[in-house]
Design an enzyme around this catalytic site. Structure first.
Site, PDB file in Angstrom:
ATOM      1  N   ARG A  37      45.253   5.522  -7.468  1.00  0.00           N
ATOM      2  CA  ARG A  37      44.096   4.786  -7.982  1.00  0.00           C
ATOM      3  C   ARG A  37      42.950   4.960  -6.994  1.00  0.00           C
ATOM      4  O   ARG A  37      43.124   5.516  -5.911  1.00  0.00           O
ATOM      5  CB  ARG A  37      44.416   3.298  -8.270  1.00  0.00           C
TER       6      ARG A  37
ATOM      7  N   ASP B  94      32.838   2.948  -8.736  1.00  0.00           N
ATOM      8  CA  ASP B  94      33.599   3.738  -9.698  1.00  0.00           C
ATOM      9  C   ASP B  94      32.687   4.544 -10.614  1.00  0.00           C
ATOM     10  O   ASP B  94      33.067   5.607 -11.090  1.00  0.00           O
ATOM     11  CB  ASP B  94      34.519   2.820 -10.499  1.00  0.00           C
TER      12      ASP B  94
ATOM     13  N   LYS C 235      35.073  -2.627  -8.567  1.00  0.00           N
ATOM     14  CA  LYS C 235      36.156  -3.576  -8.836  1.00  0.00           C
ATOM     15  C   LYS C 235      35.614  -4.966  -9.169  1.00  0.00           C
ATOM     16  O   LYS C 235      34.677  -5.443  -8.538  1.00  0.00           O
ATOM     17  CB  LYS C 235      37.067  -3.626  -7.604  1.00  0.00           C
TER      18      LYS C 235
HETATM   19  O1  MRU Z   1      41.393  -0.074 -10.150  1.00  0.00           O
HETATM   20  P1  MRU Z   1      41.267   0.801  -8.937  1.00  0.00           P
HETATM   21  O2  MRU Z   1      42.083   0.375  -7.775  1.00  0.00           O
HETATM   22  O3  MRU Z   1      41.388   2.266  -9.263  1.00  0.00           O
HETATM   23  O4  MRU Z   1      39.773   0.516  -8.592  1.00  0.00           O
HETATM   24  C1  MRU Z   1      38.948   1.405  -8.042  1.00  0.00           C
HETATM   25  C2  MRU Z   1      38.637   0.967  -6.703  1.00  0.00           C
HETATM   26  O5  MRU Z   1      39.398   1.226  -5.825  1.00  0.00           O
HETATM   27  C3  MRU Z   1      37.478   0.158  -6.437  1.00  0.00           C
HETATM   28  O6  MRU Z   1      36.724  -0.271  -7.455  1.00  0.00           O
HETATM   29  C4  MRU Z   1      36.782   0.687  -5.235  1.00  0.00           C
HETATM   30  O7  MRU Z   1      36.134  -0.346  -4.642  1.00  0.00           O
HETATM   31  C5  MRU Z   1      35.814   1.799  -5.526  1.00  0.00           C
HETATM   32  S1  MRU Z   1      36.487   3.296  -5.886  1.00  0.00           S
HETATM   33  C6  MRU Z   1      37.075   3.896  -4.515  1.00  0.00           C
END
Ligand code: MRU
Length: 352
Positions: free
Chosen positions: A51, A231, A242
């Protein structure tokens, strides 16, 4: 990143298999997970064995290459297109996934080998971009800095180095006195489990805080700067990250604390005019209702932590409006979160 005296990246390809660090087992067990087919890699993205935007992007690129390696015969083109659909259906929010699939798909139309080479190039670029983000971002920290971060935008979320955490690692190496407040980041606890594990392994002083503690700490002047990952970044500078990021940004604005987003240009979606157009993933309610960990004897446990019979709403991301963002740290430089800066950044990116 070094784990148990060995150098690791989060994800890589060997032959026709994709290997990755099994993140659902962390921080309790360090295991490598093998995906023999493109579909195994899809499953690993969906169930969050891997992830984080950059790591998902690299894995998706490798999955696309696996599909080209896997299928032969007359219906190869159809099968590969179906595989692309499967990969794109794994997780909707991280831009890096779609960026990687698009590039590897086009390379694969030349040959399966070209697809593999392109996927490897994407993974290498992700790592190099993260390293550069670390270099640019570390200048933002004074000799002493108390930093708040949310979720995990460390090396586990990318191929190496990370984005939000890369400047912290480098600042610590440079002898700066950094201290990190780590948001636990419910429901999956990427902060408490993954960011804390990374920081602990790197001997960076830190403390895990419950998600609802940030306001108090900010009001007490305990936080100098907030740094998070992203993201997807829309053309106007709105940032999907997140769930919970928006709340931190509003608080930082209230208490006059700089709020930085660290992300490579592969996270920018110039086709998305504003954050309103960013697809937000809704995940299984069980991630909220149940928590997983280990018991005092080290055995894995999953426990119900909510009222039996109640339902839960699990939105995995939120969108922080550009107006709350002090700057976006990219591999090309630190830019303002607004339309012109992003347009310029992406135009320069095309030329390079
Ligand atoms: O749901 P995830 O763990 O794949 O979420 C993505 C993230 O890790 C976060 O949103 C993060 O802060 C940014 S992406 C590295």
């Amino acid at each position: 990143m070094i784990v148990n005296d060995k150098l690791y990246q989060t994800v890589w390809i060997e032959g026709t298999s994709v290997f990755m660090i099994q993140q659902n087992q962390l921080p309790f067990n360090f295991e490598i997970h093998e995906c023999k087919t493109y579909f195994d890699t899809c499953m690993a993205i969906t169930d969050m064995t891997i992830r984080g935007a950059g790591a998902i992007g690299a894995a998706a690129g490798y999955a696309m290459a696996q599909a080209f390696l896997q299928f032969r015969g007359n219906d190869k083109a159809v099968k590969v297109r179906e595989a692309r659909q499967d990969i794109e259906n794994t997780r909707p929010t991280a831009r890096n996934l779609f960026y990687a699939v698009e590039k590897v798909y086009h390379a694969g139309l030349i040959s399966a080998e070209s697809a593999v080479v392109e996927a490897q190039k994407i993974a290498q670029k992700d790592s190099a971009d993260s390293k550069r983000i670390g270099e640019l971002g570390s200048d933002l920290f004074k000799k002493r800095a108390n930093i708040l971060t949310h979720c995990n935008a460390g090396w586990l979320a990318f191929v190496d180095y990370g984005t939000a955490l890369a400047p912290i690692y480098l600042a610590a190496k440079q002898g700066k006195d950094v201290f990190v407040y780590v948001d636990e980041t419910r429901p999956r606890n990427q902060g408490g489990k993954l960011t804390a594990w990374e920081l602990h392994n790197n001997h960076i002083p830190h403390v895990i805080i419950p998600d609802n503690a940030a306001a108090t700490l900010m009001s007490q002047g305990k936080i100098d700067l907030v740094i998070v990952g992203a993201d997807r970044i829309a053309a106007n500078g709105d940032v999907a990250n997140k769930i919970g990021t928006l709340g931190r940004a509003i608080l930082a604005n209230e208490y006059n604390i700089p709020f930085y987003v660290a992300a490579p240009t592969s996270t920018v979606d110039i086709e998305c005019a504003t954050g309103k157009e960013i697809p937000i993933e809704e995940r299984d309610q069980e991630e909220i209702l149940y928590q997983s960990g280990i018991d005092r004897n080290g055995n894995p446990v999953q426990v119900l932590v909510c009222s039996p019979g109640s339902k839960a709403l699990n939105l995995a991301f939120d969108v922080t409006p550009a107006k709350y963002i002090t700057g976006i740290i990219t591999e090309k430089g630190i830019i303002k979160a607004h339309h012109q800066s992003i347009k310029k950044l992406m135009e320069e990116n095309q030329d390079s």
